[in-house]
Design an enzyme around this catalytic site. Structure first.
Site, PDB file in Angstrom:
ATOM      1  N   PHE A  34       0.864  -1.236   0.185  1.00 15.59           N
ATOM      2  CA  PHE A  34      -0.822  -0.057   0.371  1.00 15.59           C
ATOM      3  C   PHE A  34       1.172   1.233  -0.106  1.00 15.59           C
ATOM      4  O   PHE A  34       1.595   1.644  -0.783  1.00 15.59           O
ATOM      5  CB  PHE A  34      -1.257  -0.188   0.937  1.00 15.59           C
ATOM      6  CG  PHE A  34      -1.734  -1.241   1.073  1.00 15.59           C
ATOM      7  CD1 PHE A  34      -3.268  -1.117  -0.090  1.00 15.59           C
ATOM      8  CD2 PHE A  34      -1.907  -2.155   1.793  1.00 15.59           C
ATOM      9  CE1 PHE A  34      -3.940  -2.564   0.065  1.00 15.59           C
ATOM     10  CE2 PHE A  34      -2.817  -4.018   1.821  1.00 15.59           C
ATOM     11  CZ  PHE A  34      -3.239  -3.201   0.628  1.00 15.59           C
ATOM     12  N   SER A  35       0.693   2.540   0.962  1.00 17.50           N
ATOM     13  CA  SER A  35       0.955   3.494   0.382  1.00 17.50           C
ATOM     14  C   SER A  35       2.894   3.963   1.131  1.00 17.50           C
ATOM     15  O   SER A  35       3.703   4.590   0.827  1.00 17.50           O
ATOM     16  CB  SER A  35       1.035   4.503   2.000  1.00 17.50           C
ATOM     17  OG  SER A  35      -0.688   4.477   1.366  1.00 17.50           O
ATOM     18  N   THR A  36       3.789   2.792   0.953  1.00 15.58           N
ATOM     19  CA  THR A  36       4.856   2.060   1.679  1.00 15.58           C
ATOM     20  C   THR A  36       5.445   3.026   0.072  1.00 15.58           C
ATOM     21  O   THR A  36       6.748   3.312   0.448  1.00 15.58           O
ATOM     22  CB  THR A  36       4.731   0.634   1.577  1.00 15.58           C
ATOM     23  OG1 THR A  36       4.117   0.429   3.194  1.00 15.58           O
ATOM     24  CG2 THR A  36       6.906   0.779   1.827  1.00 15.58           C
TER      25      THR A  36
END
Length: 395
Positions: A70-72
């Protein structure tokens, strides 16, 4: 000890970091807890590379398992753009429209790359951006829609987290100034120099066997995703979260194999903890790792500067955004202020602490631990807190 000195099938546990390893292994004792991997570098040397648990109900997590994080991926995409900025291909204080002319529509002609990278472009809305959820997988169509969209007026009073759209915006700029696809740029700027391939926004077909599917179903409330999103989009305080991250059908899209065919660096990055720790290991070590310079020290100084301390109108907190990163949030009273990284929905994340020379990365297929929700997960902050404490004592 370099990463090349240890076979990738062999775990690494520096004795100083046994406490961190013990906490990690306790997190993955049953199939219900899923699996994960944790890796860390200290001043350019690997000190942790471990994995545990289950990739699926009948397959154990292995040395080469990867997971949707995800936003990693926002931190990965940002690092690519910083590499291009070092070569003069983009300048932080130039308007985005200088490189992407169509972006100047609907009153966005003066929005700068600096503002975009600190979530002040006012383009956080993904809900309603495209006709249907599968349309979000068409990066060209998404870029066109974002270029035509008017900015939210709240951008003038503070940042608004671009939960899904950030990666498309950064990728479009990078592609415009280089003439290359974003997967090509990730390979050229990160995977190749760092010697690891697991930086994927479009997962190669021959590597998909390594994926650990995420679970459980994603929904912050007991009702359906669609009903929850409609309710939240009308409620003050959480309206921004629904606008930024709860497009119709997005819960199914993020679990679909088709998500791995697209390039959406704001949310669909697939990584190993080893690869993320290696990238951030270079940043934590003054920009270099194993003789490879990823970023110059003066670039790191700029990247570490807090761009805005105002409350984020999507998240409802003060993230103190850097240029494409937030600080490494850890379970400690004394936070690592000279840190940059990005966490992802459900628990994954990575950061570099330039004060101690530490980088650490965590990936998992279990969205949220047994005691937390898929949104608010404390596993990585606790692992990171233990690791930062040890690194401080080692300094």
């Amino acid at each position: 000890m370099t990463a090349d000195a240890v076979p990738p099938t062999q775990m690494i546990v520096d004795p100083r970091f046994l406490q961190v390893a013990d906490r990690f292994f306790r997190m993955f004792r049953t199939r219900q807890q899923g699996g994960g991997a944790l890796a860390a570098y200290l001043y350019g040397e690997p000190v942790l590379d471990i994995w545990a648990g289950w990739a699926t109900r009948d397959r154990r997590w292995a040395h080469d398992t990867v997971a949707l994080s995800f936003s990693t991926g926002k931190g990965v995409a940002s690092t690519v753009l910083h590499r291009l900025a070092e070569r003069g291909l983009v300048k932080y204080d130039d308007p985005v429209a200088a490189y992407w002319p169509e972006f100047g529509a609907a009153g966005k002609e003066a929005i700068t790359i600096r503002e975009l990278m600190s979530h002040r472009a006012g383009l956080h809305r993904v809900r309603g951006l495209m006709p249907g959820p599968l349309d979000l997988l068409d990066s060209d169509a998404v870029a066109k829609a974002l270029a035509a969209a008017p900015p939210d007026r709240r951008r003038l009073s503070g940042p608004g987290y671009h939960a899904v759209t950030y990666g498309n915006l950064v990728a479009e700029i990078a592609c415009r100034v280089t003439g290359r696809t974003f997967p090509e740029l990730v390979e050229q700027e990160l995977a190749g120099p760092l010697g690891l391939r697991e930086f994927w926004f479009r997962v190669p077909q021959n590597e998909r066997r390594r994926l650990a599917p995420v679970f459980p179903r994603v929904n912050p409330l007991p009702s359906s995703w669609s009903a929850t999103a409609r309710v939240m989009s009308r409620l003050p305080g959480v309206r921004g979260i629904a606008e930024a991250g709860m497009a119709e059908g997005f819960d199914e899209l993020m679990r679909s194999p088709s998500a791995h065919d697209a390039v959406m660096p704001g949310w669909n990055g697939v990584f190993s903890a080893r690869a993320l720790a290696r990238m951030y290991g270079a940043l934590a070590n003054g920009g270099t790792l194993d003789g490879v310079r990823l970023l110059k020290e003066d670039t790191l100084d700029q990247v570490l500067e807090v761009q805005t301390r105002r409350r984020d109108y999507v998240l409802g907190i003060r993230p103190n955004w850097r240029l494409g990163y937030h600080p490494g949030w850890v379970a400690l009273r004394e936070q690592p202020l000279r840190s940059i990284g990005h966490y992802g929905f459900g628990g994954s994340g990575a950061f570099a602490d330039l004060e101690t020379g530490l980088s650490i990365a965590f990936v998992t297929n279990r969205l949220g631990s047994n005691l937390t929700t898929t949104i608010a997960d404390a596993r990585f902050p606790r692992l990171g807190g233990d690791a930062v404490s040890i690194a401080r004592r080692a300094a």
